[in-house]
Each structure stands twice: as structure tokens, then as C-alpha cells.
Design an enzyme around this catalytic site. Structure first.
Site, PDB file in Angstrom:
ATOM      1  N   ASP A  86       5.191 -30.346  -0.899  1.00 52.56           N
ATOM      2  CA  ASP A  86       6.364 -29.520  -0.603  1.00 52.56           C
ATOM      3  C   ASP A  86       7.527 -29.845  -1.550  1.00 52.56           C
ATOM      4  OD1 ASP A  86       8.452 -28.142   0.598  1.00 52.56           O
ATOM      5  OD2 ASP A  86       8.486 -29.371   2.422  1.00 52.56           O
ATOM      6  N   HIS A 119      12.920 -30.378   5.604  1.00 48.35           N
ATOM      7  CA  HIS A 119      12.139 -30.766   4.433  1.00 48.35           C
ATOM      8  C   HIS A 119      12.711 -32.047   3.831  1.00 48.35           C
ATOM      9  CE1 HIS A 119      10.179 -26.753   4.162  1.00 48.35           C
ATOM     10  NE2 HIS A 119      11.304 -26.362   4.721  1.00 48.35           N
TER      11      HIS A 119
END
Lengths: 577, 577
Positions: B225, B396
Site C-alpha cells: 500500500d 493507511h
């Protein structure tokens, strides 16, 4: 009309300003007759970013402070610019004593060409501010309607019974000032755009000492910049940016490209100085940048040796060159965006380039900026932007600075200006923390009239202040109705239907359907064909109402919604043949 | 076609996958015949936010990881959703072993209804993820095309020769996992969306221990990610948000309204717990919020006593109530925006209300959010948003977390995924700092094929991967041409001209002009009238070329550009009468 009715009702109570005139197209006539009353009317800059403009009146003396434009939001389809509404000013132009400018940014001077098309007056400002205003007026061929009078940043002017003292403020463009406006009803302070930066790039700090001196006898009202009222603490000094750039320059071993606002002239000076320090030449790309630098140098606001500046076409080794560019907002036609897309005539981005995007992203531009950054990375450049390093700081003070301003000026009444309405509310709350009570703070909508006799103050009537849209040469002709049509067209396109009928409105021949922006005519020819057949069937159906226009609208609206869930604009053209 | 040609040319070199089939409309047929080759093909989620989807193949075994949708950017006129291109998957559906989901956010599962319309397969995921996917499938009436198989967040599945081990990751929705994919060519790790939060709201931390254990024998490739690759340091823990909310709850003496993403279920749990602590009930408004909470409670992911939840219509004193709402992005029809506009049926914002907007603003939504905040302030509420307090943190990880992930997995090859391309480039640079050399990191465009025999790896051909637009019922039928028309219509509207002519194309009678979205027909009737006269003059001019259509286009384009600087779309309708 409703707003007007309210005004008329309030007329008796407040002895104010709005009389209906049936003769006028707009239906309004504005007259001031309260001679000993001070009035402050924000016409722009409240509720939105930009188009800052404030009217200040004492009796029959009208002064305008700034005259900005706003750049359109994403859902203002096809609009180039948004102007303040000038109707009130135009109606009362016989009382206009002049326009006073606080600084040369477009959201403070960009409306001048449009206003000066309609009135003749004198404009006052510091030399750089007036230089930038003059260029605007010349481009619009209205220079002859304005007298320009320069004022020093610690100077004063007398406009009828009103005396205005300038005081220097630190902002991202040199020559920025705040105003101490001495009226017979009391002193009004207008901060302009400011920050309390102790090491600003231009070297000019906000002169709180002069401000304090000028306001010794007490201040009736403070109008203060609210832009950063949602930022706690103090805005970092511009020196931080210079330090970051210094580091980045030291690390870069290839070409350096810096994109910033062409009007952040104070920072441009810092970049020039750093260029000299690091032994690099500077080339400029982007018309506004070139013009602003030329003007600032000519007026002595920017000091750069001739040999530092080179033409963009000169052959300078990459590690000896800085390119200053427009395009920090990802504007489609800006120099940096053309580089990102590989469409710039002189500059081809390649590995080894360090690109510094030194400008905060204005809300609404995030997608454009993001796309541009992606493309620059894809070309192999080392791109530095706000999230990665402090390559930009705001030119506006944050909450601590606002608190200091409130405590320095200690006004009786407080009117937060600039920024959006959330910022004004937050600024008002800050004032409440420093001791202001409810009826001492006024959050004014655009067009709201604040009036005071020097003691009491109140919000009274309103004057027209809705947005005026500029679309090409059309100023004020595009309204909400057209905008709604554009919005709908942008979503679902349109369909035009041609229906040939005889004298009894019976279909003769084939109906034709043309569409744009709805579906692709070739690729969706089946759909269009089905629609045509369905329409023909409905038009030929016995017993239908004898209005082919209505049949077309009804049939196609239902058909296309059922098949596509879209609602294109449908225009029918019933032609007797 | 160019892209295809490249593929064909590369075919010999790489022994790969694309053979043109003249019979197909698209012109392509995809065949995999390199049986001992591992291939990874991102179909979405590279270069843009959202629509995350990756194809992983070993020989004739295809696995899909996630299948998301992207929400349109502001200049994707009239588009509801953007899908990955499914052509490659559909062509090779006989090799499809199943779809593996990492978590239940729309940018990872929202494309399933569209894909499952075209293929039947099995979908694997944790119970909450599958529950959310199931709802998507049911709403689209394609539930019957999918077998749903739940997997524990530390479970494993075998798909042909490929074994997939799940490992729990901390993200803003419970049941999030990363994948350790054990193929005969080597191990591939896919992180999913993760952060290394040690005190996440859901209580489930990222299980680096299990990840390390599962990857003992070495990792061929890491897909990680990249969303926050432009944020230095570590993302703050979700606990900070809970602490801030705790303080805000303690200060509030009226009603509390919290807007957040309906899918940030971990945070919703924290809010429920705080409600109990502060003696408040919770009412939910917004359909997605109600459905998600119901599902999470049913599956045991959310623990809330029945008595805590109340109906929005219940009469609870303001200081005992929390309203949880959708609308943190200022979406026009969301609950909070309806409150801001005074259009919510049950909730009327008033002074004393504390409104907490607990969601980061997705790029492109800034103007909508700003307008909503302004309106809420104008209604007198105390509004708290991101700039004022830490009421949202990202789900995130930031650069430090990315560095830890790289060092934990120590892959041979690194493929940054998720986020926009600038984030992938920055993630790649981070990898370079930890020792990766140039040909060990691959930044893949959507559709790029990464192939490896377990030792060497290279980027080979490409498969179709352009955006597929959903507009109402139309999937993939709206392309760039229609979008361009819509863009132009949104700027300048259109004009339809009706010109009656005789058999020799001579004007008989009056031309008619209708416009929409250009100028207001009534208010600008003078302009339209002038245009009509000019057109008539040109059509009657002797010696003109005998093509009335061309005369119309040419005359009106010039006339309107001269008068308005706009370029409306012009359609002419030449009718023989």
C-alpha cells in the site's frame, strides 16, 4: 424582491438608504441621507474566498476598499470570473471619493477593470499595488477612467472628511498595507491581508507600533483578515521556506524548476538571492511572472542583478540553472502543467530535474494539482511539494496573530472579514475569548449594512450583493438558470428531435434524433434507433393528444430514463411540411 | 491499437499471452500458455485513487485480489462510477479460481456487482468483508453468481496450486487482512490497506509476527500500500481520535452530531463506547450507516447494547444524545449536508449543537465540504473539523511504517500498489533508500504485466486497462468523445438552428434559433435576434457556397465568438419545406 421588501420595511426603523425607483430596470434606487452616520458594507469577500471589496461611507462620502475578483468554483460551469455586485456603488457614484487598495493580489484588485468601465475615480495605493492595478486597467482599455495616486506605506490621504493612514503589513507581496481610517464618527481599522511575521521575505514587518500610535484615541471598529481562523498558533515565518529552498538547492545536482504564484513577489526575491548564493542563473517562464518581476524591479521592490536573469532559451548547464514557473495550482495552460504533459516548447522534464511546487493548493484545485504531480513523477523528476517539505507557508496570520491584532487595536466593535463564513465565525469566537460580547461582533453577509453613530452600532438593511458572473464578454448576463442548464447538460447531454408534421399535426415522414453529450451516436445507434421507433409509434397512436411536442418530451424522457437512467435535455422541433 | 501492436511485437521476446482474434469486437484474444510463469497484473488502483484490483496468475490459474470502484473526478461529467477494465478477466474466465478480498471498503469490493454480472466464481474473505460484498451483490441481483466462502483472518485457502494465507492488518474497518500467496514460483505478499497502529480502534493490530513466520522461506515479490507515501513518520494511532472525541464529548452540553464514513466501523465502535461513558444514546441517520452497523453487530464485529441505540425520532434531551451521520465529504444528498441546508426531515441544527466532522476530505471534495461547513456555522453550531482538532486520522501507514513493512518482508522484488502514481514513485524511492536497486522495483501502469519464473522478473506486455465509466445503466458506453461534448456543453451550452430551405437549398421563411446553457433566451433576446438577422443575411447572400449547414456553422460560430467569446455547440437542422 423579497430582500427588497425587507429593506423597505426596515427603512422606517433605521432611517436608511434604499428607495424603490420604478423607473430603474433593477427596481431600486439607493440614497444616503443620514449625514452623520458611518456605514460599512462588505460587497465581496464574505462567505467566499476572494473578490474582497468593502464600501465605507460617512454621510455623502463613499470610499471603496479593494475591488477583487474570485476565481470560479468547480460547479460554476463556464464561468471565467466572479465579481462583486457594483450596483450600489454605481447608484451612489456621485458620492465616491476614491478607491483605496491594500495590496496587489487579484482577489483585491482584479475587479477594478470592470468597475472602472462604469465609474471614473481616483485609486490610491503603494507604488507596486498601483503598478499592478495600472496593468489591469490598461489591458481592459479603461486606464483613462482612473487617476492613480501613490501613497507611501506609512503615508496618509484625506478624502473629504475622512483621513486614511497606511501602515505596512507583512504579506506575500511587497507594498501591502493596512488602513487606519479616521472618520468623524470614529476610527475604523482595516488590516488588509497580514501576518505577524518577524522575518518576512520582503523584510517589511507588520508595523504594530505605528498602528498603536495611530489608534491612541480609541477604535470604533476593526475589520480583520479571517482567512486562517481555523489554524491554531502562529503561521510559520516565510524564512522557513527560504531555509528549505536553501537545503533543496544544495542537494540538487541537476536543473531546479520552481513553480509558485506569480504574485508571491516577496518569495521570488528570496529565490533570486538563493540563486546567487548557489551560483545559478534564473530563467522565467509564464507571462504573469515575467511581467510581475519586471514591474517589481522597475519600482525597486525587487533587487536582482541583470546577469542573474537569463532567457529560457539560453544554453545554461542544468546544474547552473533555476527555472521559475507559473502553475502551482495545476492550471491546465500554465507553464508547469505544459511541462508535465510534455507540451512545453522549451522545457523537457527529465531525470535529474528537481521540481519544487511552492504554493499551497487552493481548495477546488486538488485534482488538477494531483494529476500534474503524477505526470511530473512519471517523467522521472524529483518532485517536492507541500506534504514532503515546507516549501510554502501562508501569507495570512493564524489564531495567535489574530489574537494579538485584537489586543493591539482593542476596538469597540469587531467585524471579521476575508475568508469563508466558517473562518469569520471562528474569528468571532476568538474575539469572544478575548472578551467581546455578542452585540460587539458582527458577522456580515455580503451586502449587509453596518451602521454606527460613533456610539451604538447595528446591522441594518442590505444592498444587492449576489455574485456577478463573467463568461467571456458577458458580464452579469449568465445567471442561475443558464448555470442549471449547463449543469444538466454536463451530466446527461441533450437530444434534439425533428418531427415533420402536416397541417393537422400528424406525423409525415420520419422523426430524426440527434444527440450530443448523451451517448455516442455511432456506438449507441441501436439505442437511438429504438427510441426513434418508439417515438414514431407514439406519434402515430390513435387517440393521443394532439400536441406532438408533448408526446416527444414524454415519450423520450420515459424511454431514455428506463434504458439509461439518464435525463438528457430534450428539445423538439415540430416542423410543418 | 498502438498498445496492441506493442504487445504483439513483444510476444516473441516474452512468450506471453496476447493473440489477436479478428472475430472479437475488441480485436483481442488473451491466452496464457506459459505454465510455469507467475504473472501479476494490476487492473486498477495504480495511477488513481480507488478501484483496486490485481490479477495474479500462475500457469492456467487466475486469482483476483479485490475488485473496487473509483468515484469520479470532478471533470468526469455525468459519470457515477469508474470500474476497472474486466476484459482480460472475462477472456480468461475458464482459468479463474476465485476472488480474494482484503477488506470491505468500496474501493476494494464495489466493482464486484459488475464483474459478477459477467462471470460466476467463488469469493473469499473474512465474515465482515463477505457480508458487505454480499449486500452489494444482492442489491445488483447477482448474488446467485457467487459462492461466498468465509476465511478467518489467520486462515488459509488453497486455490489450485496456490495457497493463500491471511494475516490480520489494522485498518479503519474490522476484518482487514493482508495476503501471503504461496505459488510454485515463490511467495507473493499483498499488504492490503494497513497501518502499523499499536492501539487501533478495532483492537486488531497488524500481525507482523505471523507475516514473518509465513515468509520464512523468502518472498519473491511484495505488493504494498502506497497511499501515504508522501507522509513522513508514522500515521497517528486511532486512539488519538478517541481521546479527542472523549474531550469534545466532555465539553459539549448540547446535542453531538458526528459525521464520518459509514465504513469506518472501527471508529464507530469507539464512538459507541464513548457514548456509554458519557451517558448518551446514539441515533443513526443515513442508510449505509444503519446497514453497516446492523451487519457489524450481527457478525459480532461491533458490540453495542440495544438500549444505547435509539431511533432518530425518539425524544431524547439534547445533552443525552449523539447523532451519527453520513456526509463527511459534503455529498449533496448526505444526511449532514441536508442538515446544513435545513432540509433534513428530523434534525434541525441550532445553537448548542456540537458537530464533529470526523473524516479526511478526499481530494476533489474540498469545495463541497467547505460549503457545508460554512452553512453549519451559519446555523449557530459549534463545528469541529480536521484543522481544529484531531478528529480523523488516516487508516493507511506513513513512510516509517512502509519502511518497517519492507524490512519485515525483505522481498526480492517490490511492486508499490494503491494510491496515485506519485505515491508509488515516492514508495519506490523509499525502497531505494532501504537498498533496492533499479530493476528490483516495478512501478506498473494499470494493465502492465509483471512476469517472473521465480528468479528473474520483468515487465512484459500490457492488457487493456483503461477506465470503464458507469453512467446510470450504461456501463462502458460513455467514452472520451461523449465526455468532451459534455465538457464543452458545460462551458458554453448549445444552439440549435432550424433553417427552412427549398429544393435549391435557398432559405424560405425565417431561421429559428434555440439555445440552452448558452445565454438566457429571454434576457439575451437582443443577442439572439442579432444572430438570427446576421444568419439570414449570410444565407441570402448571393454567391455563397450552396451548403446552408456550413453557412450556419461558420456564421454563428464567428458571430457568437465575437460577441461573447464563447463557443457553444452548434447544431443545424436544414429542413426542406
Amino acid at each position: 424582491m423579497n430582500k427588497m421588501d425587507t429593506c423597505l420595511r426596515r427603512y422606517d426603523n433605521n432611517g436608511l438608504l434604499l428607495i424603490r425607483s420604478n423607473a430603474k430596470k433593477q427596481g431600486y434606487k439607493f440614497t444616503n441621507f443620514m449625514n452623520k452616520q458611518l456605514r460599512i458594507i462588505p460587497l465581496g469577500g464574505l462567505g467566499e474566498i476572494g473578490k474582497n471589496m468593502t464600501v465605507l461611507e460617512y454621510g455623502r462620502n463613499q470610499i471603496i476598499i479593494d475591488c477583487g475578483v474570485m476565481f470560479p468554483e468547480n460547479d460554476m460551469y463556464g464561468i471565467d470570473l466572479v465579481l462583486p455586485n457594483f450596483d450600489y456603488v454605481i447608484e451612489n457614484q456621485d458620492t465616491l471619493r476614491g478607491i483605496v487598495l491594500t495590496h496587489g493580489h487579484m482577489d483585491h484588485i482584479g475587479g477594478l477593470p470592470y468597475l472602472l468601465k462604469r465609474v471614473k475615480t481616483t485609486i490610491y495605493g503603494t507604488p507596486l499595488t498601483l503598478g499592478m492595478a495600472e496593468r489591469q486597467l490598461e489591458e481592459a482599455n479603461v486606464r483613462q477612467n482612473a487617476k492613480l495616486k501613490t501613497v507611501k506605506d506609512k503615508g496618509s490621504i484625506q478624502l473629504g472628511p475622512i483621513k486614511i493612514h497606511f501602515f505596512p503589513v507583512a504579506h506575500s507581496i511587497p507594498g501591502s498595507v493596512g488602513l487606519v481610517i479616521d472618520t468623524p464618527a470614529g476610527i475604523v481599522v482595516h488590516t488588509g491581508d497580514y501576518k505577524l511575521d518577524e522575518t518576512p521575505a520582503g523584510g517589511r514587518t507588520t508595523d504594530l507600533k505605528r498602528l498603536k500610535h495611530l489608534t491612541q484615541k480609541g477604535v470604533l471598529a476593526l475589520l480583520a483578515d479571517s482567512t486562517n481562523a481555523d489554524r491554531p498558533g502562529r503561521t510559520p515565518t516565510e524564512q522557513v521556506v527560504a531555509d528549505t529552498l536553501d537545503e533543496l538547492f544544495a542537494e540538487a545536482d541537476g536543473r531546479i524548476i520552481i513553480a509558485t504564484f506569480s504574485s508571491v513577489l516577496a518569495r521570488l526575491q528570496a529565490i533570486m538571492d538563493l540563486a546567487v548564493k548557489h551560483g545559478r542563473k534564473v530563467a522565467l517562464t509564464g507571462r504573469s511572472l515575467q511581467e510581475n518581476v519586471a514591474l517589481a524591479r522597475e519600482l525597486g521592490y525587487m533587487k536582482v542583478a541583470d546577469k542573474v536573469l537569463v532567457d529560457i532559451k539560453s544554453r545554461i548547464p542544468d546544474d547552473k540553472l533555476i527555472i521559475l514557473s507559473t502553475g502551482s495550482q495545476g492550471e491546465p495552460r500554465s507553464a508547469l502543467n505544459r511541462m508535465a504533459k510534455g507540451e512545453h516548447r522549451q522545457i523537457n522534464i527529465h531525470e535529474g530535474d528537481t521540481i519544487i511546487v511552492s504554493g499551497g493548493t487552493i481548495p477546488g484545485n486538488e485534482e488538477d494539482v494531483g494529476r500534474m504531480l503524477n505526470r511530473l513523477f512519471e517523467r522521472g523528476a524529483n518532485v517536492v511539494y507541500g506534504r514532503l517539505a515546507t516549501v510554502h507557508v501562508s501569507g495570512h496570520g493564524s489564531r495567535e496573530e489574530m489574537r494579538i491584532m485584537l489586543e493591539t487595536v482593542k476596538p469597540r466593535y469587531f467585524i471579521p472579514v476575508h475568508g469563508e463564513s466558517r473562518h469569520q465565525h471562528l474569528h468571532a469566537r476568538l474575539a469572544a475569548e478575548t472578551g467581546f460580547v455578542a452585540d460587539e461582533t458582527f458577522i456580515l453577509q455580503n451586502g449587509a449594512v453596518w451602521a454606527s453613530d460613533g456610539e451604538k452600532a447595528q446591522q441594518t438593511a442590505s444592498v444587492p450583493a449576489e455574485d456577478v458572473y463573467v463568461d467571456g464578454r458577458l458580464v452579469g448576463e449568465i445567471g442561475e438558470a443558464v448555470m442549471k442548464d449547463r449543469q444538466r447538460l454536463s451530466q446527461d447531454g441533450f437530444i434534439v428531435v425533428y418531427v415533420p408534421v402536416n397541417g393537422r399535426s400528424k406525423l409525415v415522414g420520419e422523426p430524426q434524433i440527434i444527440s450530443r453529450g448523451f451517448v455516442h451516436m455511432q456506438e449507441s445507434s441501436d439505442l437511438i434507433d429504438l427510441a426513434r421507433k418508439e417515438l414514431k409509434r407514439q406519434l402515430q397512436r390513435k387517440g393521443r393528444k394532439n400536441d406532438p411536442k408533448e408526446t416527444v418530451r414524454h415519450t423520450l424522457q420515459n424511454f431514455f430514463y428506463r434504458e439509461t437512467q439518464s435525463r438528457p435535455v430534450i428539445l423538439s422541433n415540430i416542423v410543418r411540411v
